[in-house]
Design an enzyme around this catalytic site. Sequence first.
Site, mmCIF file in Angstrom:
data_model
loop_
_atom_site.group_PDB
_atom_site.id
_atom_site.type_symbol
_atom_site.label_atom_id
_atom_site.label_comp_id
_atom_site.label_asym_id
_atom_site.label_seq_id
_atom_site.Cartn_x
_atom_site.Cartn_y
_atom_site.Cartn_z
ATOM 1 N N GLU A 227 14.140 5.986 -1.856
ATOM 2 C CA GLU A 227 13.624 4.812 -0.569
ATOM 3 C C GLU A 227 14.800 4.315 -0.350
ATOM 4 O O GLU A 227 14.497 3.847 1.036
ATOM 5 C CB GLU A 227 12.786 4.559 -0.884
ATOM 6 N N GLU B 281 -4.859 17.680 1.884
ATOM 7 C CA GLU B 281 -6.933 17.687 2.420
ATOM 8 C C GLU B 281 -7.277 18.127 3.600
ATOM 9 O O GLU B 281 -8.115 18.897 4.507
ATOM 10 C CB GLU B 281 -7.412 16.333 1.211
#
Length: 272
Positions: free
Chosen positions: A113, A82
């Site tokens: 992960e 953004e």
Amino acid sequence: MPEFEKVTEQPSHYRHLEQMPIKDILENINKEDQSVPLAVQKAIPQIEKLVEVIADKMMAGGRLFYMGAGTSGRLGILDASEIPPTYGMPYGLVIGLIAGGEEAIQKAVENAEDSMEQGWKDLEMHFVSDKDVVVGIAASGTTPYVIGALQRCREKGIVTGSISCNPHSPVSQNADFPIEVVVGPEFVTGSTRMKSGTAQKLVLNMISTTVMIQIGRVEDNKMVNMQLSNEKLVDRGTKMVMERLKLTDYEQARNLLLKYGSVKKAVDSVAQ
């Protein structure tokens, strides 16, 4: 050093959720959510220290990296994505990395992960250096993908930060500027996309917005460098040009905006 305890994994304060009326479920989730901003407030001194160093590094030409797994990784990517349209920053100055790569943005990648090495490998793909800041995001504070990357960064003299929701976690111990937002047990036990995710989103909003203000991407209270990527933003920018230049002609302001590509450049062109 206090003993590490996963507050995020403690049992919910609520029982038998499947028997709870819908209205009660919604009200109880909302009640829990109201505690999140108060937890964030307590972490403001930690957030301030990290923002200061990020702003300094970016002013000197450095970049900001977010990295995490699952929800934490997605939130970092969201915040990074953004920045260019909101503040007119070039792509690649704020970068979000997620364990498992792009596939993991939309669906879980098994065991992604758990690697202590992969996070650093992902950073190396972007030629990370001591000009940059790397912020690890992990609600639990125990994600190997993040911890391994932060450890290697510190070995290389790269400034590190972290955002977690457990006190005294391994992620915090491997960060120069740890942020701990302890929101307590989740409404659904262990579902850290809820309060923990909300806390992380609030902190990321605070970090990126404050950094952008500090490096000059906001004037007064306006996004003067936003990209004109749709008609809504062109209209918003036109009204900002009208306000700044005290113009009454909408089309004149719109033409100036489109000619120069941003509110700031349009205003500066007339001021010169």
